[in-house]
Write an enzyme that holds these catalytic residues in place. Structure first.
Site, PDB file in Angstrom:
ATOM      1  CG  HIS A   1       7.654  -9.417 -13.822  1.00  0.00           C
ATOM      2  ND1 HIS A   1       7.329  -9.286 -15.154  1.00  0.00           N
ATOM      3  CD2 HIS A   1       8.811  -8.730 -13.676  1.00  0.00           C
ATOM      4  CE1 HIS A   1       8.243  -8.567 -15.774  1.00  0.00           C
ATOM      5  NE2 HIS A   1       9.151  -8.219 -14.897  1.00  0.00           N
TER       6      HIS A   1
ATOM      7  CG  ASP B   1       4.679  -9.973 -17.005  1.00  0.00           C
ATOM      8  OD1 ASP B   1       4.369  -9.762 -15.820  1.00  0.00           O
ATOM      9  OD2 ASP B   1       5.841  -9.808 -17.433  1.00  0.00           O
TER      10      ASP B   1
ATOM     11  CB  SER C   1      10.168  -5.204 -15.499  1.00  0.00           C
ATOM     12  OG  SER C   1      10.835  -6.338 -15.978  1.00  0.00           O
TER      13      SER C   1
END
Length: 485
Positions: free
Chosen positions: A213, A246, A328
């Protein structure tokens, strides 16, 4: 309560999966990466990683059929809007349909219904928000920068006498060794949208591991850059990305010599209470180091970036180290500096910070175990596509704590149990409720998916299931599916 990779609120969950955590957008105009997750439909044989039940919002799915070959849908929103969490963990995939196990479209489930679960807590899989950078990142950077430029008075004092020397095992020493091998990633789509995240050096050839992402905006074109703590910035390109896990791998263009890959640890050996160190760019503040401990293992996490893309599932490491939008893709280290996970999602109780839709850490961060991420990264570097383990059966994503039920109908009217697939060969049938995978208790479809994805195709697993009130056990060999579509 909402989980966040900056995402939507978390529904009460039987196990609690969180949302991926990304950093703030590269420019103030960029919007937060994670959005409120769509309602979660029943999913194929993969379910989010298992985890003890917690007070997240329930992961609900449409009763009845679940897409046996369609990609598991993103988790449903619950509470204030924040990006839904993912956590990526391998799980059981539905039967292969046209184009592969997840080829068939999934049916949209009804809105989640709160349900009482164990210990009187709301049941449901924890939905965490992805922590990708958006406007909040730009704001955080501006505030910090302005503070630095404010007028001040400097008072000189004499040296305290004697040099200060840090021992090799201190947090400062570990951070000093790891920081030069981390990068702040800025991804921008062809339309100018994007955000900021983190990554770390995987090998000497210039491969960088991060979250899917984080780089999703630049997968089909756009601009991607990676900046080291030294200030040197390199253009990069996406080598491969796995939406379900992910995880993504990018490669630096004109990579410099002398890159030092971070040492990978063994996430299977991590214990609750072990010290953790997280590195990232929260709200655009690059090279930030925070510390904590491993709060829990095998936490089922389901997340989505809120753009309508496929959901991610993981059996995550939970940490209380401060993780915020922009973290992230960054490394979660142990006390010796070994990478034990990839920071991906957080659960947050706030509705925003500084007027943005992003909110910060409340001590509930989730990371993809490095053993799983390493396998995925190697596949992406080798083939450019992810490989998922599957059992070949569609399971329901309904809000439940009783197990993962094989649906009566697969996605698009396909068979719920793939003919000739692992589940079929093992004798599993529609209506069977899977309650354990090896020694792991399965409380829902998402938990099963996440747990299956921690395995590799070809692994033998023991499945415990209930049929007509009786418990049965069978061994099966996991099949495989290549690609995200």
């Amino acid at each position: 309560m909402s989980t966040e990779n900056e995402g939507t609120a978390v529904p009460p969950a039987p196990s609690a999966p969180p949302v991926p955590v990304d950093s703030p957008a590269a420019s103030p105009a960029a919007s937060p990466q994670a959005d409120t997750p769509p309602s979660a439909p029943t999913t194929p044989d993969h379910a989010p990683a298992h985890a003890p039940s917690s007070s997240g919002t329930p992961f609900s799915g449409a009763p009845g059929s679940a897409p046996e070959s369609g990609w598991p849908p993103p988790p449903p929103p619950a509470g204030p809007a924040q990006h839904p969490a993912a956590p990526p963990a391998p799980g059981a995939h539905g039967a292969d349909g046209p184009g592969g196990p997840w080829g068939a479209p999934y049916q949209q489930p009804p809105s989640p219904q709160p349900k009482r679960g164990r210990g009187g807590l709301l049941a449901g899989i924890l939905v965490a928000a992805l922590v990708a950078g958006g406007l909040g990142g730009g704001l955080g950077y501006t505030l910090a920068k302005n503070d630095d430029n404010s007028s001040s008075t400097t008072v000189s004092s004499s040296d305290s006498g004697g040099d200060f020397k840090r021992d090799p095992g201190t947090i400062a020493a570990v951070a000093a060794q790891a920081l030069p091998s981390t990068v702040t990633i800025e991804a921008e789509s062809t339309s100018g949208e994007g955000g900021t995240g983190t990554g770390f050096v995987f090998d000497t050839e210039g491969h960088i591991v991060t979250n899917n992402h984080v780089v999703a905006d630049a997968v089909d074109g756009g601009k991607l850059t990676a900046t080291f703590p030294s200030g040197r910035t390199y253009d990069a390109e996406v080598v491969g990305n796995a939406q379900g896990y992910d995880v993504a791998v990018i490669k630096l263009k004109n990579a410099p010599s002398g890159l030092k890959p971070l040492t990978l640890g063994n996430s299977d050996k991590v214990a609750v209470g072990d010290s953790t160190i997280a590195i990232g760019a929260p709200f655009g503040l690059s090279n930030t180091v925070t510390t904590g401990i491993i709060s829990a293992k095998n936490r089922p996490v389901a997340s989505s970036d809120g753009t309508g893309s496929q959901a991610s599932y993981m059996s995550a490491l939970q940490t209380d180290a401060s993780i915020n939008p922009g973290n992230s893709g960054g490394p979660l280290l142990d006390a010796k500096g070994n990478v034990i996970g990839i920071n991906s999602a957080i659960q947050s109780a706030g509705n925003g910070l500084g007027g943005t839709s992003q909110s910060g850490s409340i001590g509930l961060g989730f990371a993809i175990p490095i053993n799983q991420a390493k396998y995925v990264a190697q596949e992406l570097i080798k083939n450019g596509k992810p490989v998922y383990a599957k059992i070949g059966a569609s399971v329901s994503l309904e809000d439940t704590t009783d197990g993962a039920k094989i649906t009566d109908t697969g996605a698009g009217g396909s068979e719920p149990v793939e003919p000739g697939g692992p589940a079929d060969k093992a004798g599993l049938q529609p209506g069977d409720v899977i309650t354990k995978l090896d020694d792991t208790v399965i409380d829902s479809g998402p938990t099963l998916i996440g747990e299956i994805w921690t395995h590799k195709p070809g692994d033998k697993v023991t499945v415990t299931y209930e049929r007509s009130g009786k418990t049965h056990t069978v061994e099966l060999t996991l099949g495989s599916r290549v690609g995200d579509s």
